[in-house]
Design a protein around this motif. Sequence first.
Motif, PDB file in Angstrom:
ATOM      1  N   GLN A   1      47.048 125.664  94.103  1.00  0.00           N
ATOM      2  CA  GLN A   1      45.751 125.228  94.375  1.00  0.00           C
ATOM      3  C   GLN A   1      45.555 124.327  93.084  1.00  0.00           C
ATOM      4  O   GLN A   1      44.789 123.282  93.018  1.00  0.00           O
ATOM      5  N   ASN A   2      45.639 125.145  91.883  1.00  0.00           N
ATOM      6  CA  ASN A   2      45.386 124.415  90.601  1.00  0.00           C
ATOM      7  C   ASN A   2      45.933 123.094  90.414  1.00  0.00           C
ATOM      8  O   ASN A   2      45.351 122.116  90.092  1.00  0.00           O
ATOM      9  N   LEU A   3      47.070 122.869  90.986  1.00  0.00           N
ATOM     10  CA  LEU A   3      47.776 121.515  90.640  1.00  0.00           C
ATOM     11  C   LEU A   3      47.902 120.850  91.807  1.00  0.00           C
ATOM     12  O   LEU A   3      48.299 119.378  91.646  1.00  0.00           O
ATOM     13  N   GLY A   4      47.244 121.032  92.859  1.00  0.00           N
ATOM     14  CA  GLY A   4      47.126 120.449  94.006  1.00  0.00           C
ATOM     15  C   GLY A   4      48.519 120.135  94.952  1.00  0.00           C
ATOM     16  O   GLY A   4      48.613 119.037  95.362  1.00  0.00           O
ATOM     17  N   LEU A   5      49.304 121.168  94.878  1.00  0.00           N
ATOM     18  CA  LEU A   5      50.430 120.983  95.297  1.00  0.00           C
ATOM     19  C   LEU A   5      50.788 122.045  96.496  1.00  0.00           C
ATOM     20  O   LEU A   5      49.946 122.815  96.463  1.00  0.00           O
ATOM     21  N   ASP A   6      51.471 121.522  97.480  1.00  0.00           N
ATOM     22  CA  ASP A   6      51.699 122.532  98.718  1.00  0.00           C
ATOM     23  C   ASP A   6      52.787 123.478  98.199  1.00  0.00           C
ATOM     24  O   ASP A   6      53.927 123.228  97.331  1.00  0.00           O
TER      25      ASP A   6
ATOM     26  N   LYS B   1      50.047 126.501  84.384  1.00  0.00           N
ATOM     27  CA  LYS B   1      49.178 125.464  85.010  1.00  0.00           C
ATOM     28  C   LYS B   1      49.635 123.958  84.079  1.00  0.00           C
ATOM     29  O   LYS B   1      49.409 123.027  84.321  1.00  0.00           O
TER      30      LYS B   1
ATOM     31  N   THR C   1      48.953 131.759  87.161  1.00  0.00           N
ATOM     32  CA  THR C   1      48.302 130.394  87.003  1.00  0.00           C
ATOM     33  C   THR C   1      47.951 129.896  85.534  1.00  0.00           C
ATOM     34  O   THR C   1      48.330 128.726  85.291  1.00  0.00           O
TER      35      THR C   1
END
Length: 188
Positions: free
Chosen positions: A65-70, A41, A37
């Motif tokens: 999760q860090n990037l707010g992506l699925d 990131k 990550t």
Amino acid sequence: MNTIVYMVRHAESPYDEGTERTRGLTTKGKGDVEKVTEILKEEGIDIIISSPYNRAILSIEGLAQNLGLDIETFEDLRERHFAGEIIENLMSVIREEFYDFDYSLPDGESNSDCQNRSISVIKNILKEHSGKKIAIGTHGLVMTLMINYFDSSYGLDFLNQLKKPDIYKLSFENLELKEVVRLWNEDF
């Protein structure tokens, strides 16, 4: 326009026969996910894709999760299926048959079969997401076979030096591989 693919080989996973899809990560593997990550990131990644195997997903989950992506999974990015029965010395078999791409054990998959199914996905990803930055959670052998498709110098020696995890940044111009750079740093 360049498309960047970050191949992330999964972190260390406890080997337990029969749990190919579901096995998780070791304590060391979980710690290394944080390093993955940290390394990725700030790369400006737009899309995160993975093999459907749990260890590959877990290895890029922190980044997602860090990037707010699925994380989008593709069945054809799974690791190679070697045989219908337990193989005593898997790495020995891989070494022996690596350059015979059509060889497979009973009820198993050949390198050629694995490469063809995974390359089909990669080509579609490169076309659909041209100009984007894409992280892919993957496995050592399938990653080697994917890179090998574009550059045959990536073979058994490359596979043998891979770490768990490992990260390679691949730069593509359309469907042509232009550059491969290793990003993983164990001391990070």
